[in-house]
Design a protein around this motif. Sequence first.
Motif, PDB file in Angstrom:
ATOM      1  N   PHE A   1     -66.749 -89.537 -56.496  1.00  0.00           N
ATOM      2  CA  PHE A   1     -65.431 -88.968 -56.734  1.00  0.00           C
ATOM      3  C   PHE A   1     -64.687 -89.838 -57.746  1.00  0.00           C
ATOM      4  O   PHE A   1     -64.722 -91.067 -57.668  1.00  0.00           O
ATOM      5  CB  PHE A   1     -64.616 -88.887 -55.438  1.00  0.00           C
ATOM      6  CG  PHE A   1     -65.117 -87.857 -54.475  1.00  0.00           C
ATOM      7  CD1 PHE A   1     -64.911 -86.502 -54.698  1.00  0.00           C
ATOM      8  CD2 PHE A   1     -65.810 -88.235 -53.343  1.00  0.00           C
ATOM      9  CE1 PHE A   1     -65.377 -85.549 -53.817  1.00  0.00           C
ATOM     10  CE2 PHE A   1     -66.276 -87.296 -52.459  1.00  0.00           C
ATOM     11  CZ  PHE A   1     -66.067 -85.946 -52.697  1.00  0.00           C
TER      12      PHE A   1
ATOM     13  N   TYR B   1     -64.326 -78.598 -52.688  1.00  0.00           N
ATOM     14  CA  TYR B   1     -64.186 -78.526 -54.145  1.00  0.00           C
ATOM     15  C   TYR B   1     -62.760 -78.861 -54.583  1.00  0.00           C
ATOM     16  O   TYR B   1     -62.560 -79.596 -55.558  1.00  0.00           O
ATOM     17  CB  TYR B   1     -64.572 -77.129 -54.627  1.00  0.00           C
ATOM     18  CG  TYR B   1     -64.396 -76.934 -56.117  1.00  0.00           C
ATOM     19  CD1 TYR B   1     -65.298 -77.479 -57.022  1.00  0.00           C
ATOM     20  CD2 TYR B   1     -63.307 -76.223 -56.611  1.00  0.00           C
ATOM     21  CE1 TYR B   1     -65.132 -77.309 -58.385  1.00  0.00           C
ATOM     22  CE2 TYR B   1     -63.127 -76.050 -57.972  1.00  0.00           C
ATOM     23  CZ  TYR B   1     -64.043 -76.603 -58.855  1.00  0.00           C
ATOM     24  OH  TYR B   1     -63.856 -76.435 -60.202  1.00  0.00           O
TER      25      TYR B   1
ATOM     26  N   ALA C   1     -62.187 -82.486 -54.226  1.00  0.00           N
ATOM     27  CA  ALA C   1     -62.970 -83.214 -55.229  1.00  0.00           C
ATOM     28  C   ALA C   1     -62.289 -83.176 -56.587  1.00  0.00           C
ATOM     29  O   ALA C   1     -62.372 -84.141 -57.363  1.00  0.00           O
ATOM     30  CB  ALA C   1     -64.378 -82.625 -55.320  1.00  0.00           C
TER      31      ALA C   1
ATOM     32  N   ASP D   1     -62.015 -87.357 -50.926  1.00  0.00           N
ATOM     33  CA  ASP D   1     -63.056 -86.929 -50.009  1.00  0.00           C
ATOM     34  C   ASP D   1     -62.445 -85.983 -48.984  1.00  0.00           C
ATOM     35  O   ASP D   1     -61.516 -86.356 -48.246  1.00  0.00           O
ATOM     36  CB  ASP D   1     -63.662 -88.162 -49.322  1.00  0.00           C
ATOM     37  CG  ASP D   1     -64.838 -87.803 -48.425  1.00  0.00           C
ATOM     38  OD1 ASP D   1     -65.097 -86.611 -48.210  1.00  0.00           O
ATOM     39  OD2 ASP D   1     -65.503 -88.741 -47.943  1.00  0.00           O
TER      40      ASP D   1
ATOM     41  N   GLN E   1     -72.552 -88.260 -53.560  1.00  0.00           N
ATOM     42  CA  GLN E   1     -71.797 -87.827 -54.736  1.00  0.00           C
ATOM     43  C   GLN E   1     -70.671 -88.821 -54.991  1.00  0.00           C
ATOM     44  O   GLN E   1     -70.270 -89.571 -54.100  1.00  0.00           O
ATOM     45  CB  GLN E   1     -71.239 -86.414 -54.561  1.00  0.00           C
ATOM     46  CG  GLN E   1     -70.213 -86.247 -53.459  1.00  0.00           C
ATOM     47  CD  GLN E   1     -69.686 -84.837 -53.375  1.00  0.00           C
ATOM     48  OE1 GLN E   1     -69.934 -84.013 -54.242  1.00  0.00           O
ATOM     49  NE2 GLN E   1     -68.941 -84.544 -52.325  1.00  0.00           N
TER      50      GLN E   1
END
Length: 475
Positions: free
Chosen positions: A401, A430, A433, A438, A399
């Motif tokens: 960021f 969450y 994020a 991280d 993912q």
Amino acid sequence: MKLLNTIFNRTTEKKSASASELRRGPARIRGRYDAAQTTNENQKHWAAADGFSADMAASPEVRKALRERSRYEVANNSYARGIVLTLANDTIGTGPRLQMLTEDACLNREIENEFSSWSQSIGLAAKLRTMRMARCQDGESFAVLADNPSVGHPVQLDLQLIEADRVTSELSFNQSDDEIDGIRLDAFGNPVSYRVLRYHPGGAALDYQQKAVIIPASSMIHVFRSDRPELHRGIPEITPALGLFAQLRRFTLAVLTAAESAANFAGILYTDAPATGEADAVEPMDLIELERNMLLTMPGGWKMSQLDPKQPATTYAEFKKEILNEIARCLNMPFNVAAGNSSGYNYSSGRLDHQTYYKAIRIDQAFTASNVLDRILQSWLLEYSMFRGDRFASLPTHQWFWDGMEHVDPYKEANAQAARLKSKTTTLAYEYARQGRDWEEELRQLAREKKVMTELGLIEIKPKPAQESFQESNT
């Protein structure tokens, strides 16, 4: 004969049906669209409406004119430049950060660190901001994934940006059906290759033959906002606002010119006498020198009055506000962000406008991650795996960021975050994020800080009560 009889019978049935309909009278129209009617009042407004396809409406000539006008406006209009820069800065920020989510934690940290080092060596964040600006003012952005020996990293993959003007078809009267202005497509409409000119057509190098190179689609990143199906080349995102930008500059110049004209005249002579009346002769447009602290006498029959300046008008600020609001609407940007002025906002209205803007930013970031960053990561991992001796069968789970959106009231946001964590309606992953961080790296950093503070005696270790120690020893 059977076929002829069938056709004849059907024709006879249609004629009889038509005759019966005529006997019943004309059918009534039960519905009608007013916007589909052409009248004397609206025919000029809809004169430019056409039924062109998406690619025909965005033909090379049309896109060239829009690009040139958009670049001119962004280069000369302060508001246009600020809007484009703000959009790129808010979308890309300081650059994306990668988090690998494979089962191997050591491999995840290794790839994250190496990719971060490589991103800094090629200036990935700056190139992504340039690509976002190009999408706004040019309509599309192109980037070639190619090797660059000058990259200061073992992985010498680089992202080379090229302007949209260089991607074009060969000059020919018979255009191929499977090519859209330099983009060759397969039977399913997928890009196969791109024809890129070696030199910019507007550059100093004269290339009458228009030499070009063919770049496979696997090495080309082409992103644009597709507003219509079957559209293969993009138009500037600020296209609807180009005319408004011109009106804004014209109105500003008109107000300034009127104010200067009014300031150039200290006074004006006028007379109430008729044209044939008696009054001293005064030469038209004659100048009268005025001195300080002096009484003046005017020619007989003439009076002097100071010119009343009417500019800048009180409606000037309102006009700029409304037209900037209309300009920024095509980019989902609120007025206070486009104008750089929140003086007329209160807390609630500012938060409400920013929610819509931040949602558009998140959508744009997701688009960039899937269409640009994933392509870059896939090519990067392919070269990086050569040094490690193993290959990734597919793109690993990961993912991206981005920089978090700062809250207007950090105290209220912190309390709300604490309440969400306490009620188990959110997670640390969450919440971190949302700030573009991280969560694993942040927790490791907190542990390192706590360890150092303990070693330095900055954290007081309180002894446990005797009763609790007794209960723990018995258990």
